[in-house]
Design a protein around this motif. Sequence first.
Motif, short mmCIF file in Angstrom:
data_model
loop_
_atom_site.label_atom_id
_atom_site.label_comp_id
_atom_site.label_asym_id
_atom_site.label_seq_id
_atom_site.Cartn_x
_atom_site.Cartn_y
_atom_site.Cartn_z
N ILE A 213 0.84 -1.20 0.00
CA ILE A 213 0.00 0.00 0.00
C ILE A 213 0.88 1.25 0.00
O ILE A 213 0.57 2.25 -0.68
N ALA A 214 1.98 1.22 0.75
CA ALA A 214 2.90 2.37 0.77
C ALA A 214 3.51 2.59 -0.60
O ALA A 214 3.63 3.74 -1.06
N ALA A 215 3.92 1.51 -1.27
CA ALA A 215 4.49 1.65 -2.61
C ALA A 215 3.46 2.20 -3.60
O ALA A 215 3.77 3.07 -4.42
N THR A 216 2.23 1.71 -3.50
CA THR A 216 1.17 2.20 -4.38
C THR A 216 0.87 3.67 -4.15
O THR A 216 0.73 4.45 -5.10
N SER A 217 0.77 4.06 -2.89
CA SER A 217 0.47 5.46 -2.58
C SER A 217 1.59 6.38 -3.03
O SER A 217 1.33 7.49 -3.54
N LEU A 218 2.85 5.95 -2.90
CA LEU A 218 3.96 6.79 -3.33
C LEU A 218 3.95 6.98 -4.84
O LEU A 218 4.16 8.10 -5.34
N ILE A 219 3.70 5.92 -5.58
CA ILE A 219 3.66 6.04 -7.04
C ILE A 219 2.51 6.92 -7.48
O ILE A 219 2.66 7.77 -8.37
N CYS A 220 1.34 6.77 -6.87
CA CYS A 220 0.20 7.63 -7.21
C CYS A 220 0.49 9.09 -6.86
O CYS A 220 0.10 10.00 -7.62
N PHE A 221 1.16 9.32 -5.75
CA PHE A 221 1.52 10.69 -5.36
C PHE A 221 2.47 11.30 -6.39
O PHE A 221 2.30 12.47 -6.78
N CYS A 261 15.91 25.82 -14.04
CA CYS A 261 16.60 24.76 -13.32
C CYS A 261 16.39 24.89 -11.81
O CYS A 261 16.17 23.88 -11.11
N ALA A 262 16.45 26.11 -11.30
CA ALA A 262 16.21 26.31 -9.87
C ALA A 262 14.79 25.93 -9.49
O ALA A 262 14.56 25.26 -8.47
N ALA A 263 13.82 26.32 -10.32
CA ALA A 263 12.43 25.96 -10.04
C ALA A 263 12.23 24.45 -10.12
O ALA A 263 11.49 23.87 -9.31
N SER A 264 12.88 23.79 -11.07
CA SER A 264 12.75 22.34 -11.20
C SER A 264 13.31 21.62 -9.98
O SER A 264 12.73 20.64 -9.51
N ILE A 265 14.43 22.12 -9.46
CA ILE A 265 15.01 21.51 -8.26
C ILE A 265 14.07 21.64 -7.08
O ILE A 265 13.81 20.68 -6.34
N VAL A 266 13.52 22.84 -6.87
CA VAL A 266 12.64 23.06 -5.72
C VAL A 266 11.37 22.23 -5.84
O VAL A 266 10.90 21.61 -4.87
N ILE A 267 10.80 22.16 -7.04
CA ILE A 267 9.56 21.43 -7.24
C ILE A 267 9.79 19.92 -7.11
O ILE A 267 8.87 19.18 -6.72
N SER A 268 10.99 19.46 -7.39
CA SER A 268 11.30 18.03 -7.29
C SER A 268 11.57 17.60 -5.85
O SER A 268 11.51 16.39 -5.55
N LEU A 269 11.88 18.53 -4.97
CA LEU A 269 12.27 18.17 -3.60
C LEU A 269 11.18 17.40 -2.84
O LEU A 269 11.50 16.42 -2.15
N PRO A 270 9.90 17.80 -2.88
CA PRO A 270 8.90 17.03 -2.13
C PRO A 270 8.81 15.56 -2.57
O PRO A 270 8.68 14.66 -1.73
N VAL A 271 8.91 15.32 -3.87
CA VAL A 271 8.86 13.94 -4.36
C VAL A 271 10.10 13.17 -3.90
O VAL A 271 10.01 12.01 -3.47
N LEU A 272 11.26 13.80 -3.99
CA LEU A 272 12.48 13.14 -3.54
C LEU A 272 12.44 12.86 -2.04
O LEU A 272 12.88 11.80 -1.59
N ALA A 274 9.72 12.42 -0.19
CA ALA A 274 8.76 11.34 0.05
C ALA A 274 9.36 9.98 -0.33
O ALA A 274 9.18 8.99 0.39
N GLY A 275 10.06 9.94 -1.45
CA GLY A 275 10.68 8.68 -1.86
C GLY A 275 11.78 8.24 -0.90
O GLY A 275 11.89 7.05 -0.60
N PHE A 276 12.57 9.19 -0.41
CA PHE A 276 13.63 8.85 0.54
C PHE A 276 13.04 8.38 1.87
O PHE A 276 13.55 7.43 2.48
N ASP A 280 12.30 2.21 2.24
CA ASP A 280 12.26 0.83 2.73
C ASP A 280 10.92 0.17 2.43
O ASP A 280 10.85 -0.97 1.98
N LYS A 281 9.82 0.93 2.63
CA LYS A 281 8.51 0.40 2.30
C LYS A 281 8.35 0.21 0.80
O LYS A 281 7.70 -0.74 0.34
N LEU A 282 8.95 1.11 0.02
CA LEU A 282 8.84 1.00 -1.43
C LEU A 282 9.53 -0.25 -1.93
O LEU A 282 9.00 -0.99 -2.76
N VAL A 283 10.72 -0.53 -1.41
CA VAL A 283 11.45 -1.73 -1.83
C VAL A 283 10.70 -2.99 -1.40
O VAL A 283 10.56 -3.95 -2.18
N GLN A 284 10.18 -3.02 -0.17
CA GLN A 284 9.42 -4.17 0.29
C GLN A 284 8.17 -4.37 -0.54
O GLN A 284 7.83 -5.49 -0.93
#
Length: 292
Positions: A213-221, A261-272, A274-276, A280-284
Amino acid sequence: MTAVSTPVAITGVPESARRAKRRGAALGLLAWFVGIVFVLPVLWMLLTSFHSEADAATNPPSLTASLTLDGYKEFFGSGGGASPWPPLLNSVGTSLFSTGFVLLLALPAAYALSIRRVRKWTDVMFFFLSTKMLPVVAGLLPVFLFAKDINFLDNVWLLVILYTSMNLPIAVWMMQSFLADVPVSIIEAAQMDGARLPTILWRVVAPIAGPGIAATSLICFIFSWNEMLFAQVLTGVVAQTAPAFLTTFVTSQGLFLAKVCAASIVISLPVLAAGFAAQDKLVQGLSLGAVK
């Protein structure tokens, strides 16, 4: 009968083991090479975000150019531009709400398709998969006209509904495979104790399939956060999301690469982040059912 001896090196290690070790080392080097190739554009974007617009626009680019925070300052509106916080909050809201609705709908559907299978459940799974075969741009105009007729344009909840419907088939497919590994005996024991379906889903099935469920929710997010086509066409100012806000930095006058590039980095941070946090849940979750 004479036994055939395996070729052995001077150190006493069989030749087959040495070949396997060399093959593993070669595959490891190949994996490192592929990883570096994929990471290099991100690192280059990060470096460019700290350059001035003049240095970022040079061809070929300069690695030794002076570093500055002007791109990030302009992204956060220090130069009199629009504030990025409303689009960022809109992206957070649409991604979280749509992911929550997807989980609420996908868990019972996956339960019916894996544990208490409905008739012709394979046809149902194919129907879910077939909904992803339509190109997104093909449904853009009908959705726009419908939203315009009901005065629902530039509304965050329109994006929530769209993202929920777009991610639901993927979530059902993923969670169906995860829930197929839940022991039926545990569910039957809960039923004998008088537990009803909602209790079974949230007290029995959900904890066991937690990594899935954690992996699914992360991918949907991630899918909801990165979606830009519907957000660009169906929103204006009130419901503008972060990816759509990113396009406002591209101007016809040029000299916008560092800001983008600066905007892309900032916008990518929440996803990064969440993934970090959920790695462990994502790999499991992604490895559930891989080994029987």
